[in-house]
Scaffold this motif. Structure first.
Motif, PDB file in Angstrom:
ATOM      1  N   TYR A  13     -54.710 -12.670  -8.457  1.00 61.05           N
ATOM      2  CA  TYR A  13     -54.858 -14.091  -8.775  1.00 61.05           C
ATOM      3  C   TYR A  13     -54.957 -14.111 -10.402  1.00 61.05           C
ATOM      4  N   HIS A  16     -57.348 -11.984 -12.385  1.00 62.94           N
ATOM      5  CA  HIS A  16     -58.235 -11.396 -11.294  1.00 62.94           C
ATOM      6  C   HIS A  16     -57.713 -10.442 -10.281  1.00 62.94           C
ATOM      7  N   VAL A  18     -57.521  -8.415  -7.150  1.00 56.91           N
ATOM      8  CA  VAL A  18     -58.544  -8.634  -6.068  1.00 56.91           C
ATOM      9  C   VAL A  18     -58.088  -7.003  -5.377  1.00 56.91           C
ATOM     10  N   PRO A  37     -67.943  -5.041   1.765  1.00 53.21           N
ATOM     11  CA  PRO A  37     -69.118  -6.047   1.809  1.00 53.21           C
ATOM     12  C   PRO A  37     -68.107  -7.457   1.422  1.00 53.21           C
ATOM     13  N   SER A  38     -69.046  -8.488   1.476  1.00 56.61           N
ATOM     14  CA  SER A  38     -68.296  -9.686   1.401  1.00 56.61           C
ATOM     15  C   SER A  38     -67.762  -9.962   0.086  1.00 56.61           C
ATOM     16  N   GLY A  39     -66.603 -10.635  -0.004  1.00 58.83           N
ATOM     17  CA  GLY A  39     -65.828 -10.709  -1.267  1.00 58.83           C
ATOM     18  C   GLY A  39     -65.038  -9.663  -1.857  1.00 58.83           C
ATOM     19  N   CYS A  40     -64.941  -8.681  -1.070  1.00 62.65           N
ATOM     20  CA  CYS A  40     -64.233  -7.468  -1.554  1.00 62.65           C
ATOM     21  C   CYS A  40     -62.881  -7.670  -1.553  1.00 62.65           C
ATOM     22  N   GLY A  41     -62.413  -8.663  -0.602  1.00 61.31           N
ATOM     23  CA  GLY A  41     -60.927  -8.571  -0.478  1.00 61.31           C
ATOM     24  C   GLY A  41     -60.365  -8.501   0.835  1.00 61.31           C
ATOM     25  N   LYS A  42     -61.371  -8.412   1.792  1.00 60.78           N
ATOM     26  CA  LYS A  42     -60.858  -8.349   3.236  1.00 60.78           C
ATOM     27  C   LYS A  42     -59.835  -9.316   3.928  1.00 60.78           C
ATOM     28  N   THR A  43     -60.183 -10.485   3.515  1.00 62.09           N
ATOM     29  CA  THR A  43     -59.335 -11.647   4.014  1.00 62.09           C
ATOM     30  C   THR A  43     -58.057 -11.652   3.415  1.00 62.09           C
ATOM     31  N   VAL A  44     -58.107 -11.625   1.999  1.00 61.49           N
ATOM     32  CA  VAL A  44     -56.742 -11.328   1.306  1.00 61.49           C
ATOM     33  C   VAL A  44     -55.864 -10.300   2.001  1.00 61.49           C
ATOM     34  N   GLU A  53     -49.853 -14.512   2.208  1.00 61.93           N
ATOM     35  CA  GLU A  53     -49.800 -14.507   0.778  1.00 61.93           C
ATOM     36  C   GLU A  53     -48.811 -13.509   0.362  1.00 61.93           C
TER      37      GLU A  53
HETATM   38  N1  ADP Z   1     -56.294 -18.002  -3.174  1.00 60.66           N
HETATM   39  C1  ADP Z   1     -56.941 -17.358  -4.350  1.00 60.66           C
HETATM   40  N2  ADP Z   1     -57.098 -17.487  -5.697  1.00 60.66           N
HETATM   41  C2  ADP Z   1     -57.777 -16.909  -6.313  1.00 60.66           C
HETATM   42  N3  ADP Z   1     -58.826 -15.950  -6.068  1.00 60.66           N
HETATM   43  C3  ADP Z   1     -58.757 -15.548  -4.641  1.00 60.66           C
HETATM   44  C4  ADP Z   1     -58.162 -16.474  -3.650  1.00 60.66           C
HETATM   45  N4  ADP Z   1     -58.369 -15.836  -2.455  1.00 60.66           N
HETATM   46  C5  ADP Z   1     -59.395 -14.995  -2.741  1.00 60.66           C
HETATM   47  N5  ADP Z   1     -59.700 -14.804  -3.865  1.00 60.66           N
HETATM   48  C6  ADP Z   1     -60.668 -14.016  -4.411  1.00 60.66           C
HETATM   49  O1  ADP Z   1     -60.379 -12.793  -3.900  1.00 60.66           O
HETATM   50  C7  ADP Z   1     -61.613 -11.919  -3.724  1.00 60.66           C
HETATM   51  C8  ADP Z   1     -61.740 -11.423  -2.212  1.00 60.66           C
HETATM   52  O2  ADP Z   1     -61.851 -12.774  -1.557  1.00 60.66           O
HETATM   53  P1  ADP Z   1     -61.952 -12.565   0.160  1.00 60.66           P
HETATM   54  O3  ADP Z   1     -60.531 -11.571   0.634  1.00 60.66           O
HETATM   55  O4  ADP Z   1     -61.895 -13.874   0.749  1.00 60.66           O
HETATM   56  O5  ADP Z   1     -63.215 -11.622   0.518  1.00 60.66           O
HETATM   57  P2  ADP Z   1     -63.550 -11.269   1.837  1.00 60.66           P
HETATM   58  O6  ADP Z   1     -63.887  -9.747   1.668  1.00 60.66           O
HETATM   59  O7  ADP Z   1     -65.192 -11.786   2.061  1.00 60.66           O
HETATM   60  O8  ADP Z   1     -62.826 -11.744   3.047  1.00 60.66           O
HETATM   61  C9  ADP Z   1     -62.754 -12.909  -4.120  1.00 60.66           C
HETATM   62  O9  ADP Z   1     -63.248 -12.836  -5.281  1.00 60.66           O
HETATM   63  C10 ADP Z   1     -62.000 -14.421  -4.158  1.00 60.66           C
HETATM   64  O10 ADP Z   1     -62.616 -15.105  -4.992  1.00 60.66           O
END
Ligand code: ADP
Ligand code: MG
Lengths: 361, 566
Positions: A13, A16, A18, A37-44, A53
């Motif tokens: 992004y 950044h 990810v 861990p939280s925020g590592c990019g799993k949801t992405v 996406e």
């Molecule tokens: N649409 C977006 N725009 C910018 N950064 C994003 C976006 N979606 C996620 N991120 C960044 O990607 C990283 C991983 O997010 P996420 O996949 O939600 O973590 P998690 O592993 O907890 O699911 C985070 O640092 C978040 O800030």
């Protein structure tokens, strides 16, 4: 066939980065978990697979068909990927009752009314919500809403089920119950499951195979739960899979020294490729005694937790957690008080090179 | 080490098109008129000119209007705050009988257009012909009126009756939400009720009182109807009525338009300042009251005062709501204004005449209904799209949308009307002056903020994952919009529609500046008929307007009750 092939997948992004280039293959019918861990990019990652996406680089293929390919500009929209998904916040539609929620994917697929009704009620029954068909989501508990989401994701018999921390918001009992149910459903239906979570207990309990991701989005290890638990590839994986101790070791002039305070140690670690290494071990692998072999320790904190005694011990300036069965402590006279001295030896040790304790977390 | 990251290409997709469209609508409808006002006020013969502005402001007429606005607004604010706070306390913190019913009744004045109320009070208390004044003069043999409504005091009194609910609502809400433990703990530590009220309750409720009274001030400052009905006759002008006078009497001469724009600028700046103040008060008050579910606050026992207080409330409601309403309907049924109310003097012919036979009033009703409907429909639809861009889309530059959309909240109706005249009477090649279209454009500008507020609130409830869940279930973007977003936003859209339709139906301030020979609205017709001395027809039309309004309000109430259940 609904295997998932992720190759060279990268997501950024702006500046950044990810996900820095991932390769994962999920076999057909497998329950695969991504643990990190939280925020590592799993949801992405899950959103890339689902098609919400587009990747910055690399490819995603489901069932041998390219769904997203950054180089070729391919991007199949989510509704044509043939998947079911359960979101972290359930995303149950508040204006539809249970049946309507569950039947919606069938309605979109143009399933005839009679069959739609039958399959929807079968799915509702399957997740144990029989009798609640006419309820609105606002009239359901969190766990029940979560089952609605699960039934809705499964009703059209998708080839691939994506689950984004679906058990996070449930209380402990329900979480355990749902974990077994998801596993049982997956076996029964033979659907491929791609599950992401930061909860190592769920990941170990549910997966056929799992991958461990670190905070920067890199994969550290892929394998079966047993492989990963028993043979962690590095200190990060070991640290992430449960409560862990790391005791630093350093080679001195006359042998090895242990702990931050460098106490002499009689053992010799296996070759770690250097003069500095760490011993990693679980609290349950710590053996305490009053005068036997091992390192000297001082009990800093003793907590009686019912079936176990939980000790925090200072071993040569390094804090070490130890857990022993309470009845064993009682039998052998090992109920230490705070401030008492003890002897510490280790039953099962994983050796990791280097001294950087930082990357353990 | 630096790696060259290819900059993301700005794509011109649906999002950008929607954004451009939304900005265009708001700029044309809202921003241009307001900017033109400032431009006309401060830009003389191609030059920025403040001296001239000051010259206009120091003319006796304008100066007096500014002063009057200030006097009237301050007076109404003080009385409205006292009345509103007192009744709010009475219905929340005492054991007054029938508290619930009373609470509902105190909100009724919100529904009634204040210029109709002013009309009724004129019929009752005008110095020579007012019914009450005549009654007392006859009974007691006085040779002067008991009360002259054509005074500052009279105007303040009438405005107070219709504006005090602003304070009432805010304060009653705050008193209900206030955590009773705050008071209880003070009581446990030995304070008596008087001390508690002074030291705990009042400071906690102060932000609500202040914010309510600022709202009263804002409305009173920019209020047209009451002052027009009760003040113009004796030469009491405030800013909006002087703008009206200038635009109307002098047929759009340059000098009068300039005076109008200067006055309007003052109004905008004052209103913006009041809004800013109100936001500040609200922001500070937010954490002071522990918001949450309704508690059961401690109640003061009125004891011997219980019944007298109830009678007082009933008298107040009877005097301020029932009496004027009855007067309107009765006068509307008189054969000739001034006759006593006896059976042989009463008739339904007036109502029949204005409903079925008289072109002027039939036009007015049709104009108001169709204008209200179209404005509500257009503003609701545009509002959904613009709110969607603001709430849901990740495009740069949407902040300007929010600013533009909320701008009309601090722009009084007479200012919007004046701006619309400047923008749409041929200056930019479009001349719709004297047609219904100019009123429609003004309504859209006036009510856009209502629509944005209702729709944004609804859209914020629709989490992205709800749409994504539909997409994952196999829905296309349009199917997801149709099946998920629209049903969930529908209550907000409906609310927006009625929040616009009902006020537009009884609106006077804007249309009175814009109407032409065949484009009177109901409000304008009532007002001009009264000016022309057609008092009974004016009253009859006002009666019909009241019926339409009450009917409309109860339809919405029903609608939303059903909507909430289903
Ligand atoms: N649409 C977006 N725009 C910018 N950064 C994003 C976006 N979606 C996620 N991120 C960044 O990607 C990283 C991983 O997010 P996420 O996949 O939600 O973590 P998690 O592993 O907890 O699911 C985070 O640092 C978040 O800030
Ligand atoms: Mg996540």
């Amino acid at each position: 066939m609904a295997d998932v092939r992720i190759a060279g997948l990268e997501k950024r992004y702006g500046d950044h980065l990810v996900l820095p280039g991932l390769d994962i293959t999920v076999a057909d019918g497998e329950c695969f978990t991504l643990l990190g861990p939280s925020g590592c990019g799993k949801t992405v990652l899950l959103r890339l697979v689902a098609g919400f996406e587009a990747p910055s680089a690399g490819t995603v293929a489901i069932g041998g068909v390219a769904m997203a390919d950054a180089a070729a500009g391919t991007m199949v929209p989510p509704n044509q990927r043939g998947l079911g998904m359960v979101f972290q916040d359930y995303a149950v539609w508040p204006h539809m009752n249970v049946t309507d929620n569950v039947a919606y994917p069938l309605k979109l697929a143009g399933v005839p009314a009679e069959e739609m009704r039958r399959r929807a009620s079968a799915a509702v029954a399957m997740v144990g919500l029989g009798g609640l068909e006419k309820r609105l989501p606002s009239e359901l508990s969190g766990g029940q809403q979560q089952r609605v989401a699960l039934a809705r994701a499964l009703v059209s018999e998708p080839r691939l089920l994506l689950l984004d921390e679906p058990l996070n918001n449930l209380d402990a009992n329900l979480r355990e119950e749902m974990r077994f149910e998801i596993k049982a459903l997956q076996r029964k239906l033979g659907v491929t499951v791609f599950y992401v979570t930061h909860d190592q207990e769920i990941a170990l309990g549910i997966s056929d195979r799992l991958a461990v991701m670190d905070a920067s989005g890199r994969l550290r290890q892929i394998g079966t739960p047993e492989e990963i638990y028993e043979h962690p590839a590095d200190a990060f994986v070991f640290g992430f899979l449960g409560v862990s101790n790391f005791l630093p070791m350093r080679k001195g002039a006359d042998g090895w020294l242990a702990g931050a305070a460098l106490a002499p140690w009689s053992g010799i670690p296996p070759d770690c490729g250097g003069d500095v290494c760490r011993a990693g071990f679980r609290p349950s692998d710590v053996i305490l005694s009053r005068g036997g072999e091992g390192l000297d320790g001082v009990v800093q904190r003793a907590s009686f937790l019912g079936s176990t005694m939980d000790y925090l011990i200072d071993v040569a300036g390094t804090p070490v957690r130890a857990a022993m069965h309470s009845h064993e402590c009682l039998e052998k006279g090992l109920m230490f008080a705070e401030g008492e001295a003890c002897r510490v030896s280790l039953a099962a040790v994983h050796w990791f090179p280097g001294s950087d304790a930082e990357d353990a977390r | 080490m630096t790696t060259a990251v290819p900059a993301a290409q700005p794509r011109f997709g649906t999002a950008q098109i929607l954004l451009a469209l939304s900005v265009a609508i708001l700029v044309i409808v809202v921003a241009v008129p307001v900017l033109l006002i400032f431009f006309n006020a401060f830009w003389v013969q191609g030059q920025f000119n403040v001296v001239d502005v000051i010259k206009v402001l120091s003319q006796h007429e304008t100066y007096q209007a500014l002063l009057n606005s200030l006097i009237l607004a301050s007076g109404v604010t003080v009385t409205g705050t006292i009345v509103g706070t007192f009744f709010a306390w009475l219905v929340t913190r005492t054991d007054l009988p029938f508290k619930g019913t009373m609470k509902v009744l105190f909100l009724v004045p919100f529904m009634l257009p204040s210029f109709i109320g002013a009309l009724a009070w004129k019929m009752l208390l005008s110095p020579r012909s007012g019914y009450i004044n005549r009654l007392f003069m006859d009974l007691l043999g006085l040779d002067g009126p008991v009360f002259d409504i054509y005074t500052y005091g009279g105007i303040i009194l009438v405005e107070t009756m219709y504006l005090f609910p602003f304070v009432f609502i805010q304060v009653a809400g705050a008193l209900e939400r206030m955590d009773p433990t705050l008071e209880e703990s003070a009581r446990i530590s030995g304070a008596d009720l008087f001390t508690i009220t002074r030291k705990i309750t009042i400071p906690l409720v102060m932000p609500s009182i202040l914010s309510g009274s600022l709202l009263i001030m804002l409305y009173s400052m920019a209020h047209f109807g009451t002052v027009a009905v009760l003040g113009i006759e004796v030469g009491i002008y405030n800013i909006p009525t002087l703008i009206y006078e200038k635009i109307h009497q002098s047929a759009g001469s340059f000098a009068s338009i300039r005076t109008g724009t200067v006055l309007a600028s003052v109004l905008v700046v004052t209103a913006a300042f009041i809004m800013w103040l109100q936001n500040k008060v609200l922001a500070r008050g937010k954490y002071q009251i522990i918001a949450g579910k309704s508690f059961r606050p401690s109640e003061l026992k009125l004891r011997g005062l219980r019944v007298p207080m109830l009678l007082f409330c009933i008298a107040y409601i009877g005097f301020t709501i029932v009496l004027p309403t009855v007067t309107i309907f009765m006068v509307g049924g008189l054969r000739t204004y001034g006759l006593p109310f006896t059976a042989e003097n009463m008739t339904l012919d007036n109502y029949k005449f204005i409903l079925f036979d008289w072109q002027l009033t039939r036009d007015a009703i049709w104009n108001s209904v169709s204008l209200g409907f179209s404005a509500a429909l257009i503003t609701m639809t545009a509002g959904v799209i613009i709110s969607y861009v603001i709430v849901k889309m990740k495009v740069r530059g949407k902040g300007i949308l929010e600013f533009l959309g909320m701008l009309p909240f601090s722009v009084p109706g007479s200012v919007i009307a004046l701006g619309v005249i400047l923008a749409w009477s041929g200056k930019f090649g479009v001349n719709i002056y004297n047609t219904v279209w100019i009123i429609l454009v003004a309504y859209i500008a006036r009510y856009m903020a209502f629509s944005l507020k209702a729709n944004s609130a609804a859209l914020e409830q629709v989490h992205d994952s709800l749409v994504e869940a539909a997409r994952a279930s196999g829905a296309t973007m349009w199917q997801a919009l149709k099946d998920i977003v629209v049903p969930l936003v529908r209550p907000g859209m409906l609310a927006a529609f009625f929040l616009i339709f009902l006020p537009a139906l009884r609106e006077l301030t804007v249309s009175v500046l814009l109407y032409g020979p065949t484009t009177r609205t109901i409000g304008v017709a009532i007002y001009t008929l009264n000016e022309d001395g057609e008092t009974v027809y004016s009253a009859a039309l006002a009666g019909i307007a009241l019926i339409i309004i009450v009917f409309g309000e109860s339809v919405i109430k029903r609608l939303f009750k059903v909507g909430r259940k289903g």
